[in-house]
Scaffold this motif. Structure first.
Motif, PDB file in Angstrom:
ATOM      1  N   PHE A 294     -17.158  21.042 -37.507  1.00  0.00           N
ATOM      2  CA  PHE A 294     -18.166  22.069 -37.769  1.00  0.00           C
ATOM      3  C   PHE A 294     -18.381  22.305 -39.251  1.00  0.00           C
ATOM      4  CE2 PHE A 294     -17.215  23.346 -33.332  1.00  0.00           C
ATOM      5  CZ  PHE A 294     -18.516  23.359 -32.845  1.00  0.00           C
ATOM      6  N   GLY A 295     -17.349  22.048 -40.047  1.00  0.00           N
ATOM      7  CA  GLY A 295     -17.466  22.327 -41.476  1.00  0.00           C
ATOM      8  C   GLY A 295     -18.193  21.271 -42.263  1.00  0.00           C
ATOM      9  N   GLU A 296     -18.244  20.034 -41.731  1.00  0.00           N
ATOM     10  CA  GLU A 296     -18.860  18.948 -42.490  1.00  0.00           C
ATOM     11  C   GLU A 296     -20.033  18.278 -41.785  1.00  0.00           C
ATOM     12  OE1 GLU A 296     -16.333  16.143 -44.372  1.00  0.00           O
ATOM     13  OE2 GLU A 296     -14.628  17.535 -44.489  1.00  0.00           O
ATOM     14  N   LEU A 297     -19.920  18.075 -40.488  1.00  0.00           N
ATOM     15  CA  LEU A 297     -20.915  17.234 -39.821  1.00  0.00           C
ATOM     16  C   LEU A 297     -22.260  17.915 -39.604  1.00  0.00           C
ATOM     17  CD1 LEU A 297     -18.807  15.282 -37.191  1.00  0.00           C
ATOM     18  CD2 LEU A 297     -19.444  14.644 -39.513  1.00  0.00           C
ATOM     19  N   PHE A 298     -22.283  19.234 -39.616  1.00  0.00           N
ATOM     20  CA  PHE A 298     -23.552  19.926 -39.387  1.00  0.00           C
ATOM     21  C   PHE A 298     -24.151  20.416 -40.695  1.00  0.00           C
ATOM     22  CE2 PHE A 298     -21.413  20.176 -35.251  1.00  0.00           C
ATOM     23  CZ  PHE A 298     -22.402  19.619 -34.458  1.00  0.00           C
ATOM     24  N   ASP A 299     -24.260  19.456 -41.625  1.00  0.00           N
ATOM     25  CA  ASP A 299     -24.881  19.758 -42.916  1.00  0.00           C
ATOM     26  C   ASP A 299     -26.247  19.093 -43.039  1.00  0.00           C
ATOM     27  OD1 ASP A 299     -24.183  17.108 -43.082  1.00  0.00           O
ATOM     28  OD2 ASP A 299     -22.969  17.307 -44.907  1.00  0.00           O
ATOM     29  N   GLY A 300     -26.741  18.560 -41.940  1.00  0.00           N
ATOM     30  CA  GLY A 300     -28.038  17.891 -41.928  1.00  0.00           C
ATOM     31  C   GLY A 300     -27.955  16.383 -41.933  1.00  0.00           C
ATOM     32  N   ARG A 301     -26.758  15.811 -42.112  1.00  0.00           N
ATOM     33  CA  ARG A 301     -26.633  14.347 -42.198  1.00  0.00           C
ATOM     34  C   ARG A 301     -27.034  13.648 -40.904  1.00  0.00           C
ATOM     35  NH1 ARG A 301     -20.258  13.747 -43.148  1.00  0.00           N
ATOM     36  NH2 ARG A 301     -20.660  15.684 -44.293  1.00  0.00           N
ATOM     37  N   ASN A 302     -26.875  14.354 -39.779  1.00  0.00           N
ATOM     38  CA  ASN A 302     -27.192  13.743 -38.484  1.00  0.00           C
ATOM     39  C   ASN A 302     -28.478  14.270 -37.872  1.00  0.00           C
ATOM     40  OD1 ASN A 302     -24.868  12.097 -38.423  1.00  0.00           O
ATOM     41  ND2 ASN A 302     -23.622  13.811 -37.691  1.00  0.00           N
ATOM     42  N   ALA A 303     -29.282  14.953 -38.666  1.00  0.00           N
ATOM     43  CA  ALA A 303     -30.533  15.532 -38.164  1.00  0.00           C
ATOM     44  C   ALA A 303     -31.635  14.475 -38.135  1.00  0.00           C
ATOM     45  CB  ALA A 303     -30.940  16.720 -39.018  1.00  0.00           C
ATOM     46  N   ARG A 304     -31.409  13.459 -37.327  1.00  0.00           N
ATOM     47  CA  ARG A 304     -32.372  12.379 -37.171  1.00  0.00           C
ATOM     48  C   ARG A 304     -32.140  11.717 -35.819  1.00  0.00           C
ATOM     49  NH1 ARG A 304     -29.018   8.110 -38.143  1.00  0.00           N
ATOM     50  NH2 ARG A 304     -27.160   8.617 -39.378  1.00  0.00           N
ATOM     51  N   LEU A 305     -33.189  11.114 -35.312  1.00  0.00           N
ATOM     52  CA  LEU A 305     -33.093  10.451 -34.019  1.00  0.00           C
ATOM     53  C   LEU A 305     -32.619   9.015 -34.188  1.00  0.00           C
ATOM     54  CD1 LEU A 305     -36.408  11.649 -32.329  1.00  0.00           C
ATOM     55  CD2 LEU A 305     -34.130  12.684 -32.180  1.00  0.00           C
ATOM     56  N   GLY A 306     -31.911   8.525 -33.176  1.00  0.00           N
ATOM     57  CA  GLY A 306     -31.516   7.127 -33.118  1.00  0.00           C
ATOM     58  C   GLY A 306     -32.211   6.445 -31.958  1.00  0.00           C
ATOM     59  N   ASP A 307     -32.294   5.116 -32.029  1.00  0.00           N
ATOM     60  CA  ASP A 307     -33.004   4.365 -30.990  1.00  0.00           C
ATOM     61  C   ASP A 307     -32.058   3.531 -30.139  1.00  0.00           C
ATOM     62  OD1 ASP A 307     -32.242   2.413 -32.776  1.00  0.00           O
ATOM     63  OD2 ASP A 307     -34.260   1.590 -33.077  1.00  0.00           O
ATOM     64  N   GLY A 308     -30.769   3.875 -30.142  1.00  0.00           N
ATOM     65  CA  GLY A 308     -29.782   3.048 -29.467  1.00  0.00           C
ATOM     66  C   GLY A 308     -29.971   2.929 -27.969  1.00  0.00           C
ATOM     67  N   VAL A 309     -30.350   4.008 -27.309  1.00  0.00           N
ATOM     68  CA  VAL A 309     -30.540   3.944 -25.856  1.00  0.00           C
ATOM     69  C   VAL A 309     -31.676   2.991 -25.525  1.00  0.00           C
ATOM     70  CG1 VAL A 309     -31.137   5.243 -23.776  1.00  0.00           C
ATOM     71  CG2 VAL A 309     -29.594   6.244 -25.473  1.00  0.00           C
ATOM     72  N   GLU A 310     -32.795   3.125 -26.237  1.00  0.00           N
ATOM     73  CA  GLU A 310     -33.933   2.233 -25.986  1.00  0.00           C
ATOM     74  C   GLU A 310     -33.567   0.778 -26.256  1.00  0.00           C
ATOM     75  OE1 GLU A 310     -35.913   6.082 -27.580  1.00  0.00           O
ATOM     76  OE2 GLU A 310     -34.032   4.992 -27.851  1.00  0.00           O
ATOM     77  N   ARG A 311     -32.856   0.523 -27.357  1.00  0.00           N
ATOM     78  CA  ARG A 311     -32.509  -0.851 -27.717  1.00  0.00           C
ATOM     79  C   ARG A 311     -31.541  -1.466 -26.710  1.00  0.00           C
ATOM     80  NH1 ARG A 311     -29.616  -0.394 -32.780  1.00  0.00           N
ATOM     81  NH2 ARG A 311     -29.382  -2.661 -32.600  1.00  0.00           N
ATOM     82  N   ALA A 312     -30.585  -0.687 -26.253  1.00  0.00           N
ATOM     83  CA  ALA A 312     -29.561  -1.227 -25.361  1.00  0.00           C
ATOM     84  C   ALA A 312     -30.028  -1.314 -23.915  1.00  0.00           C
ATOM     85  CB  ALA A 312     -28.303  -0.367 -25.435  1.00  0.00           C
TER      86      ALA A 312
END
Length: 285
Positions: free
Chosen positions: A236-254
């Motif tokens: 909670f202290g590091e990962l929710f700083d906006g670094r992961n605020a983006r979509l990934g396409d892994g489900v579609e690709r796989a």
């Protein structure tokens, strides 16, 4: 007698959120599965390397879900040692469950890539099921989810999508050497997610952002072990700083299909009784 090496798949963390789903899907396909856990026969323990050889005997492919988390000190080294031992034992394919935006998780990924087997990395966003199966389910049932996350959006992912990708990578061709970023189809704040969960459950559920220190102090007061508190402090202290605020396409690709949306998941979870009156009574005991 050992199962044929070309068939047997070892699933670590087989009693956990992803592992049990992966094992169930493999078994439904008729694939021989060795479900690894401390209580299994043979026993498997990440902290006891003497248990690894028996678990790996006769295995063709491995699903690696390290517990408690790849962020803990020493995780990458342990996963690397396990991957190398797996390859030496004849394992041809390794699928690693990883986290997004975590330097320690990326170190574990490098260890798996270097081990010598065909590899697939599955980086997953925050699980939707954390609100229906884990500790935060009790918060939903209590009517208020208080977490140290503000307006930073997260692309919550359905664990069933994660398991489907892992199974595809374990059993099908075309996934070796691939890194899949698995997310849901949209970015949502925790407040948005909790609102949709409450609507699906037919409950009044509020979301309250709280300071990290207060959150951790409350966990300590509830008797949570120090190592678990430290892990949550990192998450909670590091990962929710906006670094992961983006979509990934892994489900579609796989899988060649879109990921499941949180609203659809919440409706199905509610229909299955995740936040029913019986669940509330159970949580209150």
């Amino acid at each position: 007698m050992t199962e044929r090496a070309q068939d047997l798949i070892l699933v670590t963390g087989a009693t956990g959120k992803t592992g049990r789903r992966v094992a169930a899907r493999l078994e439904a396909r008729g694939v021989p599965v060795r479900a690894a856990s401390r209580g299994a026969v043979p026993s498997f323990d990440w902290e006891d390397r003497a248990t690894w050889a028996a678990a790996l005997d006769g295995v063709r492919a491995v699903y690696v879900a390290y517990a408690p988390d790849l962020a803990v000190p020493g995780a990458a080294e342990t996963v690397g040692a396990f991957a190398r031992q797996a390859v030496a034992a004849g394992v041809e394919r390794i699928v690693l469950l990883s986290g997004r935006g975590e330097a320690a998780a990326e170190a574990a990924e490098r260890e798996v890539r270097a081990a010598g087997a065909d590899w697939t990395i599955v980086r997953a966003a925050w699980f939707m099921q954390n609100f229906s199966e884990g500790a935060f389910r009790d918060l939903v049932l209590a009517g208020e989810v208080a977490l140290p996350v503000g307006d930073v959006p997260e692309p919550f992912v359905d664990l069933d999508d994660v398991a489907d990708v892992a199974v595809a990578a374990l059993t099908e061709s075309g996934h070796a050497g691939r890194l899949y970023e698995l997310t849901g189809p949209r970015l949502m704040t925790f407040a948005d997610a909790v609102a949709e969960i409450g609507a699906a459950a037919g409950r009044e559920v509020a979301y309250a952002p709280v300071p990290l220190d207060a959150f951790l102090d409350a966990l300590r007061g509830d008797g949570l072990p120090d190592d678990a508190v430290e892990l949550l402090a990192f998450l909670f202290g590091e990962l929710f700083d906006g670094r992961n605020a983006r979509l990934g396409d892994g489900v579609e690709r796989a899988l060649g299909r879109p990921p499941r949306d949180l609203a659809a998941w919440a409706r199905a979870a509610a229909a299955d009784g995740a936040w029913s009156a019986a669940s509330a009574e159970e949580a209150a005991r």
